[in-house]
Design an enzyme around this catalytic site. Structure first.
Site, mmCIF file in Angstrom:
data_model
loop_
_atom_site.group_PDB
_atom_site.id
_atom_site.type_symbol
_atom_site.label_atom_id
_atom_site.label_comp_id
_atom_site.label_asym_id
_atom_site.label_seq_id
_atom_site.Cartn_x
_atom_site.Cartn_y
_atom_site.Cartn_z
ATOM 1 N N GLU A 94 15.350 -70.120 -31.876
ATOM 2 C CA GLU A 94 15.537 -69.916 -30.630
ATOM 3 C C GLU A 94 14.453 -69.122 -29.995
ATOM 4 O OE1 GLU A 94 17.419 -71.667 -28.608
ATOM 5 O OE2 GLU A 94 18.840 -72.587 -30.169
ATOM 6 N N TYR B 114 19.702 -66.383 -21.961
ATOM 7 C CA TYR B 114 19.711 -67.800 -22.761
ATOM 8 C C TYR B 114 19.796 -67.623 -24.440
ATOM 9 C CZ TYR B 114 18.459 -71.710 -25.529
ATOM 10 O OH TYR B 114 18.273 -72.567 -26.477
ATOM 11 N N ASP C 37 19.535 -73.606 -20.369
ATOM 12 C CA ASP C 37 17.924 -73.701 -20.358
ATOM 13 C C ASP C 37 17.815 -74.535 -19.385
ATOM 14 O OD1 ASP C 37 18.872 -75.964 -21.510
ATOM 15 O OD2 ASP C 37 17.201 -75.921 -23.092
ATOM 16 N N CYS D 20 18.330 -93.542 -18.001
ATOM 17 C CA CYS D 20 19.673 -93.441 -17.658
ATOM 18 C C CYS D 20 20.296 -94.522 -18.249
ATOM 19 C CB CYS D 20 19.581 -93.623 -15.860
ATOM 20 S SG CYS D 20 18.848 -92.330 -15.184
ATOM 21 N N CYS E 6 22.368 -93.487 -21.335
ATOM 22 C CA CYS E 6 23.129 -92.063 -21.228
ATOM 23 C C CYS E 6 24.316 -92.294 -21.318
ATOM 24 C CB CYS E 6 22.562 -91.548 -19.960
ATOM 25 S SG CYS E 6 23.109 -89.750 -19.639
#
Length: 356
Positions: free
Chosen positions: A45, A128, A146, A205, A208
């Site tokens: 991270e 975060y 994030d 898209c 998705c």
DNA sequence: CACCCGTGGTG
DNA sequence: TCACCAAGGGT
């Protein structure tokens, strides 16, 4: 589609399309209920802050090979850790990484705390990263937000408010979608979606899992979300960098101060950086120009005039000589590595090597 | 809240 | 070539 159904659709998609990464557990471990190693998750991270997965992989592999546990990292030399971080950027992360590892050993018995509040108190861990480690390593019900999550939410709910004013609204949307049954998987699912499907440009898209409920797709505003303010133009700065070598091959280098640009990193001594820098050779010698090194930082463009000299074995006014066999160009931040690459062919020690 | 802080990939 | 961008944190 209800919010609960969106969460399910996302987790179903993640179960089928999750990316394989060194810090994630595999399907078999996961089925057995094995949680990922908090140390490896935390390391990933921090490395992933403003940094792509592709760039992080090899650094994560290298760090975990050199330092398999947080106690190993805490015991490492600062200079060695900074050298291994070289090239990854945002060097304050590496300094805070060490501070954090040492705090985990000193204050938490060498085990990462498992709550958001305890994590965010550690160096280099902000909102975060605290939420991400709590959710991914400990399966806490934290909402992880994030840049990916902001983009996905701004499209899913077609948020027209410009950034960063829209953040509270986006956080609220993300919180309502968070899975309390599988918070760790949910966090990674939204981020994987943002990284592979709901990308900044040309989002896919058509494939998705959230295409049906997505308001931006319905209205055709995908590429306009999130709304961001225009960036300022980058100023141009100049400076001099001095690459000196002794006849025995030793390099004149300096460790930069912890504060500021490239803080704590190894580099070549130089002038100030501005519109009209003042030449400032770090040692007496026959300095001559070898060329220019151009580098673009986040907020300015830099052109360094690279000066080289073959130096007598005298005490420099700034920096220190590093023996040839103790120096790796890979330990330099990229801007300084470019300086090295311009200078090396112009030094007589190097010419002798290439000629021999 | 605005600014500082790297780098490599990409359209 | 260039502007934009990536799993942000510190001050």
């Amino acid at each position: 589609m209800t919010e609960s159904e969106m969460t399910s659709a996302l987790l179903d998609w993640y179960d089928r399309h999750a990316r394989t990464m060194p810090w994630r557990t595999g399907p078999a471990e996961k089925a057995a209920g094995v949680r990922p190693d908090p140390y490896r998750v935390w390391l990933s991270e921090v490395m992933l802050q403003q940094t792509t997965v592709a760039a992080v992989r090899k650094y994560h592999d290298r760090f975990t090979a050199l330092w398999p546990t947080v106690a190993d990292l805490a015991a490492a030399d600062d200079s060695e850790v900074m050298a291994e971080w070289a090239g990854l950027g945002y060097y304050a992360r590496a300094r805070n990484l060490l501070k954090c590892a040492r705090a985990v050993v000193a204050d938490h018995g060498g085990r990462f705390p498992d709550t958001h509040d305890a994590l965010i108190a550690l160096p280099g861990i902000g909102p975060y990263t605290a939420a991400a480690v709590a959710a991914i390593a400990f399966d806490r019900s934290e909402t992880v937000v994030d840049g990916n999550v902001e983009r996905v939410m701004s499209r899913l709910f077609d948020v027209a408010t410009p950034m960063p004013a829209a953040k509270p609204e986006l956080i609220a949307h993300a919180a309502r979608l968070t899975s309390h049954a599988r918070p760790g998987d949910h966090a990674q699912a939204v981020m994987d979606l943002g990284a592979t499907i709901c990308t900044p440009r040309n989002p896919a898209c058509g494939i998705c899992p959230l295409r049906d409920p997505c308001l931006a797709r319905l209205r055709g505003t995908q590429t306009e979300r999130p709304v961001k303010a225009s960036k300022k133009a980058k100023p141009h700065r100049r400076g001099y960098a001095y690459v000196g070598r002794r006849a025995d091959g030793a390099w004149l280098l300096e460790t930069r101060p912890d504060k500021g640009l490239l803080g704590g990193m190894l580099g070549f001594p130089g002038s100030d950086w501005g519109e009209a820098p003042t030449p400032m050779p770090p040692a007496a010698g026959d300095w001559r120009a070898a060329g220019e090194a151009v580098h673009v930082f986040t907020h300015f463009r830099l052109t360094l005039t690279v000066m080289v000299a073959d130096l007598a074995p005298v005490n420099p006014e700034r920096g220190h000589f590093v023996p040839e066999d103790a120096f790796r160009p890979g330990a330099l931040p990229t801007a300084m590595r470019k300086v090295h690459d311009v200078a090396a062919p112009h030094l007589s020690v190097e010419r002798r090597h290439t000629a021999g």
